[in-house]
Design a protein around this motif. Structure first.
Motif, PDB file in Angstrom:
ATOM      1  N   ILE A 145       0.824  -1.250  -0.086  1.00 14.80           N
ATOM      2  CA  ILE A 145      -0.262   0.034  -0.011  1.00 14.80           C
ATOM      3  C   ILE A 145       1.059   1.247   0.097  1.00 14.80           C
ATOM      4  O   ILE A 145       1.828   1.408   0.630  1.00 14.80           O
ATOM      5  N   GLU A 147       0.925   5.678  -0.597  1.00 16.13           N
ATOM      6  CA  GLU A 147      -0.027   6.838  -0.758  1.00 16.13           C
ATOM      7  C   GLU A 147       0.835   8.142  -1.521  1.00 16.13           C
ATOM      8  O   GLU A 147       2.162   8.128  -1.121  1.00 16.13           O
ATOM      9  N   PHE A 152      -4.479   6.528  -2.458  1.00 13.84           N
ATOM     10  CA  PHE A 152      -3.928   5.403  -1.795  1.00 13.84           C
ATOM     11  C   PHE A 152      -3.996   4.428  -3.237  1.00 13.84           C
ATOM     12  O   PHE A 152      -4.867   4.241  -3.853  1.00 13.84           O
ATOM     13  N   LYS A 209      -5.820   4.361   4.849  1.00 10.05           N
ATOM     14  CA  LYS A 209      -6.294   4.117   3.741  1.00 10.05           C
ATOM     15  C   LYS A 209      -7.940   3.761   4.161  1.00 10.05           C
ATOM     16  O   LYS A 209      -9.064   4.394   3.674  1.00 10.05           O
TER      17      LYS A 209
END
Length: 261
Positions: A145, A147, A152, A209
């Motif tokens: 993950i 950003e 995201f 997220k």
């Protein structure tokens, strides 16, 4: 050497060194150019459907002096690829449903027969992509993950494995969420949606997220609940149920990463 965004760099870092790469939906061919310039890939195919980005990709490859190493092709999805031309396929920046459709067409038409690795970055619908991988003999090796610019993204790295059925059963086993047997399928669904690795080893970005997603759901719920129509009442309750489930899953994430082998 060309400089990539954090999103594209994360994808590039997941490509196995020495792999021949087909980048589908390559846009300006930034990823293939970087992979070849950095020595990570000996050669690449940049596939693009739309004429503008296709021409931009041609210019990018030419200006980098890599026309002998990178082939730019115009076509729809995996139609630009012939069997045996690539070890790794990368697809980024589109919805998960479309990505799964591209992969399905490729699988049915022999385009993925010699591909060993997929690096995928769906903008939405990550669960659809994870489910497709599970159903077609691929095993998720990891997920990241990140950003960037207020958005995201998730990068999924998958490889073929002979023992994919057993391995996927273990990977998507929700037992670590401490749910009773009657809820197994419900919580397995959340593993596909939120990510089996991400939930086993939760990071601050995972919680950021899903805090953002919860805020969106709460806003939508408040808007829907303001109506007195029967269907709106039912829909609002569905959203509330979804919110509760997300909160419960996050509350059950472990602090220590368990083994699933």
């Amino acid at each position: 050497m060309i400089k990539l965004s954090q999103r594209l760099q994360t994808i590039a870092d997941r490509v196995t060194p020495g792999s021949r790469v087909a980048d589908i939906g390559s846009d300006h061919a930034l990823l293939p150019v970087y992979l070849v310039q950095s020595g990570r890939s000996p050669g690449a195919i940049a596939g693009e459907l739309n004429t503008g980005p296709f021409q931009a990709a041609q210019k990018q490859v030419a200006s980098a002096g890599l026309k002998s190493a990178i082939t730019v092709r115009q076509g729809n999805g995996l139609a630009v690829l012939e069997a045996g031309e690539a070890d790794t396929v990368t697809i980024a920046g589109m919805g998960g449903v479309l990505m799964a459709e591209i992969l399905e067409w490729g699988a049915q038409n022999g385009k993925l027969s010699d591909v060993k690795e997929l690096v995928l970055q769906p903008n939405v619908g990550e669960d659809v992509v994870r489910q497709w991988l599970t159903n077609h003999g691929w095993l998720l090796q990891g997920e990241t993950i990140l950003e960037e610019d207020g958005r995201f993204y998730e990068v999924l790295h998958a490889q073929r494995t002979d023992d994919f059925a057993r391995a996927n059963e273990a990977l998507y086993d929700p037992a670590f969420l401490r749910r009773d047997a009657q809820e197994v399928e419900l919580w397995r669904g959340w593993l596909y949606r939120m990510g089996p690795y991400s939930l086993r080893s939760p990071s601050p970005l995972l919680h950021r997220k899903w805090a953002f997603e919860l805020q969106k759901l709460e806003r939508i719920t408040a808007q829907v609940a303001s109506s007195d129509q029967p269907e709106a009442i039912v829909k609002a309750e569905e959203f509330r149920k979804e919110i509760r489930e997300i909160q419960e899953v996050l509350a059950c994430t472990p602090t220590d990463r368990p083994s699933f082998n």
